[in-house]
Design a protein around this motif. Sequence first.
Motif, PDB file in Angstrom:
ATOM      1  N   SER A   1       4.417  10.592  -8.811  1.00 17.78           N
ATOM      2  CA  SER A   1       4.122  10.860 -10.224  1.00 17.78           C
ATOM      3  C   SER A   1       3.564  12.258 -10.415  1.00 17.78           C
ATOM      4  O   SER A   1       3.728  12.858 -11.472  1.00 17.78           O
ATOM      5  CB  SER A   1       3.097   9.851 -10.755  1.00 17.78           C
ATOM      6  N   VAL A   2       2.896  12.771  -9.390  1.00 14.76           N
ATOM      7  CA  VAL A   2       2.293  14.101  -9.510  1.00 14.76           C
ATOM      8  C   VAL A   2       3.354  15.150  -9.824  1.00 14.76           C
ATOM      9  O   VAL A   2       3.135  16.040 -10.647  1.00 14.76           O
ATOM     10  CB  VAL A   2       1.542  14.476  -8.212  1.00 14.76           C
TER      11      VAL A   2
ATOM     12  N   ARG B   1      14.695   3.652 -29.491  1.00 12.74           N
ATOM     13  CA  ARG B   1      13.654   4.488 -30.057  1.00 12.74           C
ATOM     14  C   ARG B   1      14.267   5.845 -30.358  1.00 12.74           C
ATOM     15  O   ARG B   1      14.789   6.497 -29.465  1.00 12.74           O
ATOM     16  CB  ARG B   1      12.519   4.637 -29.050  1.00 12.74           C
TER      17      ARG B   1
ATOM     18  N   PHE C   1      13.186   7.272  -8.996  1.00 13.42           N
ATOM     19  CA  PHE C   1      11.834   6.897  -9.445  1.00 13.42           C
ATOM     20  C   PHE C   1      11.840   5.481 -10.039  1.00 13.42           C
ATOM     21  O   PHE C   1      11.003   4.651  -9.707  1.00 13.42           O
ATOM     22  CB  PHE C   1      11.309   7.915 -10.461  1.00 13.42           C
TER      23      PHE C   1
ATOM     24  N   ILE D   1       0.828  -1.202   0.000  1.00 15.82           N
ATOM     25  CA  ILE D   1       0.000   0.000   0.000  1.00 15.82           C
ATOM     26  C   ILE D   1       0.864   1.255   0.000  1.00 15.82           C
ATOM     27  O   ILE D   1       0.602   2.215  -0.729  1.00 15.82           O
ATOM     28  CB  ILE D   1      -0.978  -0.043   1.189  1.00 15.82           C
TER      29      ILE D   1
ATOM     30  N   THR E   1       4.088  15.988 -13.322  1.00 15.24           N
ATOM     31  CA  THR E   1       3.028  16.592 -14.128  1.00 15.24           C
ATOM     32  C   THR E   1       2.885  18.073 -13.798  1.00 15.24           C
ATOM     33  O   THR E   1       2.332  18.825 -14.573  1.00 15.24           O
ATOM     34  CB  THR E   1       1.663  15.901 -13.913  1.00 15.24           C
ATOM     35  N   VAL E   2       3.364  18.463 -12.627  1.00 16.94           N
ATOM     36  CA  VAL E   2       3.265  19.860 -12.240  1.00 16.94           C
ATOM     37  C   VAL E   2       4.480  20.631 -12.745  1.00 16.94           C
ATOM     38  O   VAL E   2       4.373  21.740 -13.246  1.00 16.94           O
ATOM     39  CB  VAL E   2       3.129  19.987 -10.710  1.00 16.94           C
TER      40      VAL E   2
ATOM     41  N   GLU F   1       7.004  20.980 -15.500  1.00 16.26           N
ATOM     42  CA  GLU F   1       7.147  20.511 -16.880  1.00 16.26           C
ATOM     43  C   GLU F   1       8.491  19.826 -17.071  1.00 16.26           C
ATOM     44  O   GLU F   1       9.515  20.315 -16.610  1.00 16.26           O
ATOM     45  CB  GLU F   1       7.011  21.683 -17.857  1.00 16.26           C
TER      46      GLU F   1
ATOM     47  N   TYR G   1      10.992  10.982 -14.412  1.00 13.74           N
ATOM     48  CA  TYR G   1      10.534   9.608 -14.635  1.00 13.74           C
ATOM     49  C   TYR G   1      11.692   8.709 -15.058  1.00 13.74           C
ATOM     50  O   TYR G   1      11.550   7.495 -15.095  1.00 13.74           O
ATOM     51  CB  TYR G   1       9.402   9.585 -15.663  1.00 13.74           C
TER      52      TYR G   1
ATOM     53  N   LEU H   1       9.859   2.077  -8.771  1.00 15.49           N
ATOM     54  CA  LEU H   1       9.088   1.187  -9.652  1.00 15.49           C
ATOM     55  C   LEU H   1       9.636  -0.234  -9.574  1.00 15.49           C
ATOM     56  O   LEU H   1       8.885  -1.207  -9.484  1.00 15.49           O
ATOM     57  CB  LEU H   1       9.144   1.687 -11.100  1.00 15.49           C
TER      58      LEU H   1
ATOM     59  N   VAL I   1       1.409  -7.615 -14.064  1.00 19.47           N
ATOM     60  CA  VAL I   1       2.233  -6.449 -13.699  1.00 19.47           C
ATOM     61  C   VAL I   1       3.716  -6.802 -13.854  1.00 19.47           C
ATOM     62  O   VAL I   1       4.502  -6.041 -14.439  1.00 19.47           O
ATOM     63  CB  VAL I   1       1.916  -5.993 -12.255  1.00 19.47           C
TER      64      VAL I   1
ATOM     65  N   LEU J   1       2.200   1.642  -3.599  1.00 20.22           N
ATOM     66  CA  LEU J   1       1.183   2.111  -4.554  1.00 20.22           C
ATOM     67  C   LEU J   1       0.923   3.607  -4.352  1.00 20.22           C
ATOM     68  O   LEU J   1       0.871   4.374  -5.313  1.00 20.22           O
ATOM     69  CB  LEU J   1      -0.113   1.311  -4.388  1.00 20.22           C
ATOM     70  N   CYS J   2       0.789   4.010  -3.078  1.00 23.06           N
ATOM     71  CA  CYS J   2       0.537   5.435  -2.809  1.00 23.06           C
ATOM     72  C   CYS J   2       1.743   6.289  -3.185  1.00 23.06           C
ATOM     73  O   CYS J   2       1.608   7.402  -3.682  1.00 23.06           O
ATOM     74  CB  CYS J   2       0.202   5.649  -1.335  1.00 23.06           C
TER      75      CYS J   2
ATOM     76  N   VAL K   1       4.136   5.740  -5.500  1.00 23.83           N
ATOM     77  CA  VAL K   1       4.268   5.941  -6.945  1.00 23.83           C
ATOM     78  C   VAL K   1       3.231   6.958  -7.411  1.00 23.83           C
ATOM     79  O   VAL K   1       3.541   7.865  -8.185  1.00 23.83           O
ATOM     80  CB  VAL K   1       4.102   4.608  -7.707  1.00 23.83           C
ATOM     81  N   ALA K   2       2.003   6.833  -6.891  1.00 22.67           N
ATOM     82  CA  ALA K   2       0.963   7.782  -7.276  1.00 22.67           C
ATOM     83  C   ALA K   2       1.370   9.200  -6.874  1.00 22.67           C
ATOM     84  O   ALA K   2       1.308  10.127  -7.684  1.00 22.67           O
ATOM     85  CB  ALA K   2      -0.371   7.404  -6.631  1.00 22.67           C
TER      86      ALA K   2
END
Lengths: 553, 341
Positions: free
Chosen positions: A40-41, A196, A81, A30, A44-45, A47, A76, A85, A180, A33-34, A36-37
């Motif tokens: 991850s924010v 890539r 990070f 738990i 996104t905040v 750039e 990431y 993961l 997973v 999971l929390c 990583v969530a």
Amino acid sequence: MAELIVPKSESQKNLALRIFDFISSMPTAIFLLCMVAGLSVIGTVLEQNQPSDFYLSKLGPFWYKVFAAMGLYNMYASWWFIGILAFLVLSVSIALVRFGPRVWRQMQPLAKVPDWPGDAATMEVAGEIAAAQPDQVRGVLHQAGFREFVRGRDGEGNELLVARKGRWAKIGFFLVHGGVVIIAVGGLVTSHFGFRGVMNIPTKDSADIVYVQDGSSYREIKLPFEVRNNQFAIDYYHTGMPSDYRTDLALVGEGGKVLAAKRITVNDPLTYKGITFYQASFGDAGSAVSFVLTDLTKPNFPQQLVHSNVDKQLGDEMGNKINISELRQHNVVNMSQDAGKQMLRDVGPSLDVTLQSPANGTITYRVYQLYPNMLAYARMGDKDMTYDDLGFSPGDGKMMALLAGYLKQLEQSGAATPDARRAAFAAAMKEQGVPADRAAELGPVIAHAADVLRRDALPMLFSFSDFTPKMYTGLQVARDPGSPLIWIGSIMLILGLAVMMYMPELRLWVRFLQSGGDATLQLCGKSAGRSEMGVELLLERLCRGLKTGVLPA
Amino acid sequence: MNEKTLELKGSELSVSPSNRVLYWVSLLIIMLGLTGLTIFFEAHSVGPGTPFDKLPSYKWTTYGNLLFAVSAVVYIAHLWLPAEAVGKWATGLATGGTIAVLVGLLARWFEMHEVLQDGHAPVSNLYEVTMLFSAVTVLIYLGMESAYRNRAAGAFVMPIVLSAVGFELWLVYDGQASPSNLVPALKSYWMYSHVLANFIGYAAFAVAAAMGVMYLLRANAEKRGLGADAFAIRAFPELRKIDGLIFKAIAIGFPVFTLATVLGAAWAYEAWGGYWSWDPKETWALIVWLTYATYFHLRFVKGWVGTRMAWWAIAGFGVTLFCFLGVNLYLSGLHSYGKLG
Ligand code: HEM
């Protein structure tokens, strides 16, 4: 493995096992999971992957360094990070090993009668009951989809029948957690054995080097064949917006042999020997352009026809630099006057010309081929372009000369009244040899243009004459050996969740009570996830079925 | 322990499972029929450049939204007026509203061919997906209502739907409701399935959050000793049951939301050669996913139920909303279809 699952006692566990337990424990899961969530924010905040100036100006020198040290600009991909993961995947793997046997046992046929649960939905039928005997009850439950039954007695010696459906739902545990892990392995395989990158190839040209971003620099990968761009084209909607990009691509091997060829579009790539070519972008490969330059800093506004290429920089002895920064073949604009409406029209090709001059700073002009009168420019730091209608094209030499003459007359006479300005204009017309009867027509145009020039104080004007486009196609090139694993893992994940959530395990107890001559049946049901309302409705339906001997539809 | 002795009151048991299938199939047929009629009779009024509020689809959407509004009122009234007839009206109005909005969406699909000369499913701008969200939310709720035969949650779900309608009206007012051409990257069948699956997930999470609010209200009333028959609380299912309903709603949404994320990855893979680029929308989808994955672990393994999980469902929907709207409002990235201007 056995002692791993059922340790004899806490004290007998050695350190390694305790660590295993800790890593796969529920609080750890738990937390991960929390974590990583939550982490991850951040990305996104803030750039990601911007040039360092961007961060420096936003954060200031101190925080810039702190954030840089934490790898927050490409978070990431940062070690911490990725590490979290990886730890999550490790945790899931160990949980699979540690809890797998227990979950597997739960899927085995019921060996003994499970205890009557104290906390589940219960219902009772009494009186005349059509299906009162265990075998008859079984028949009704069978109609309701139950296939697995055990019989026994409860603590008070009452007969008990237990039925179960959704026995296989627990397979979801293996599918989900296994999925997973497999996705993660797929990602690992791709990042180790795949690549890539990008290739930009001008039309009718070919290349064999793929540029792969590696941190802030690029790594080159040489392909064993040439990639040829036979033709690049853009398709448009009738509104002028691009509808598709396409490239006629050919892979050419030794001796000019074509190994594969395909017209690729944005959602339709070409794959050859595990390497896939995607239509990703396009750009200008130095289109030839020509424009008329009017120098407003000199008397008489001298003009010059300039031939150049996109991205090429021109300079003069005054230190002015002119850069052709962008050629757009189509410009879709909203022509509607109404704020709420859209009326998209294509106003044709435009050119962005950037002028850097020591005296005037940086000014970007946008000139339209089909709308030559349009004056559009932005100074460095402006948010939007300033638009105005000059009334004539800056490329129109006669009009520019007239304008220059008029401004010179004004300056000489210091004309302040309307009459004096009219006289200055007449003088300029005469000087330029323009027939006097055109004064009424040209007067307002020149007067407006003069106002604009004095207001804007622009050092130069441009007029877009012509262009010959030369585009390159931007290909994304990838080799991705991990992708089968990723898709397999994804399918496992989805199937696993579907069985767990849509076909959950349901257990049903039926207790046979005898009071006097009448039989009383007690029913009790329990589903995974404890959603009682569905269970209760089922119990109700079963009770009716038992009462009458037939299960209601 | 709750023990009940079944009293048989004749065979009035409401809709049986097989009748339910029939019911939903007939609704589907009605919806397709109305769409067909709309397209058949109104095609002549549609052409390139027709403003969107003159399109037949806009009429249908308006009717649908009106029905939603009335239905919300009736659902709320039903908390105090327990007569079955009131409940049936609420359900009927909500059903009608969904059909109308879905007809509007399907008609808009056809109109897109005519207006833009580019036929693509109406799932490409914020206005369209908000409509989709409202219709799917009501559908999922109605499915649960008929499966569990309880209407109390309608009074909590419909206000969420009305907020979506309000947002749509604002988008219309702000001039963001017109259909527009798709940029090349969006032209993919993956996109349709991806967006649709995403909105089934969002809608299920919305329903769960609505039920979470219902749970908290009842829990609070019970804690204050108001008892099970205080004002509207009497119409609510017992706490344990609401808790189960919240779980069900999330359990409906989660696998589909997972599917949506995989479809998105498949699409990105076909368009750009990479499954995942950590763009803000993707990242937030992952955050939503992890939020609910945690929910299941807390519930299945740690045995959490009740108030804490009701809060979790509400907070989870908050995260979902940010993924749906907040990312477009506050962050930038690849998923720019719904940029607010
Ligand atoms: C990454 C995303 C994950 C998802 C979507 C997920 C999903 C689930 C679900 C739905 C269940 C309920 C199964 C059931 O009991 O019926 C479950 C159980 C469980 N999960 Fe996860 N899980 C994830 C990660 C993890 C992690 C990181 C761990 C690490 C310890 C873990 C360990 C467990 C364990 C031990 C169970 C209980 C199995 C049992 O005894 O029934 N999971 N998981």
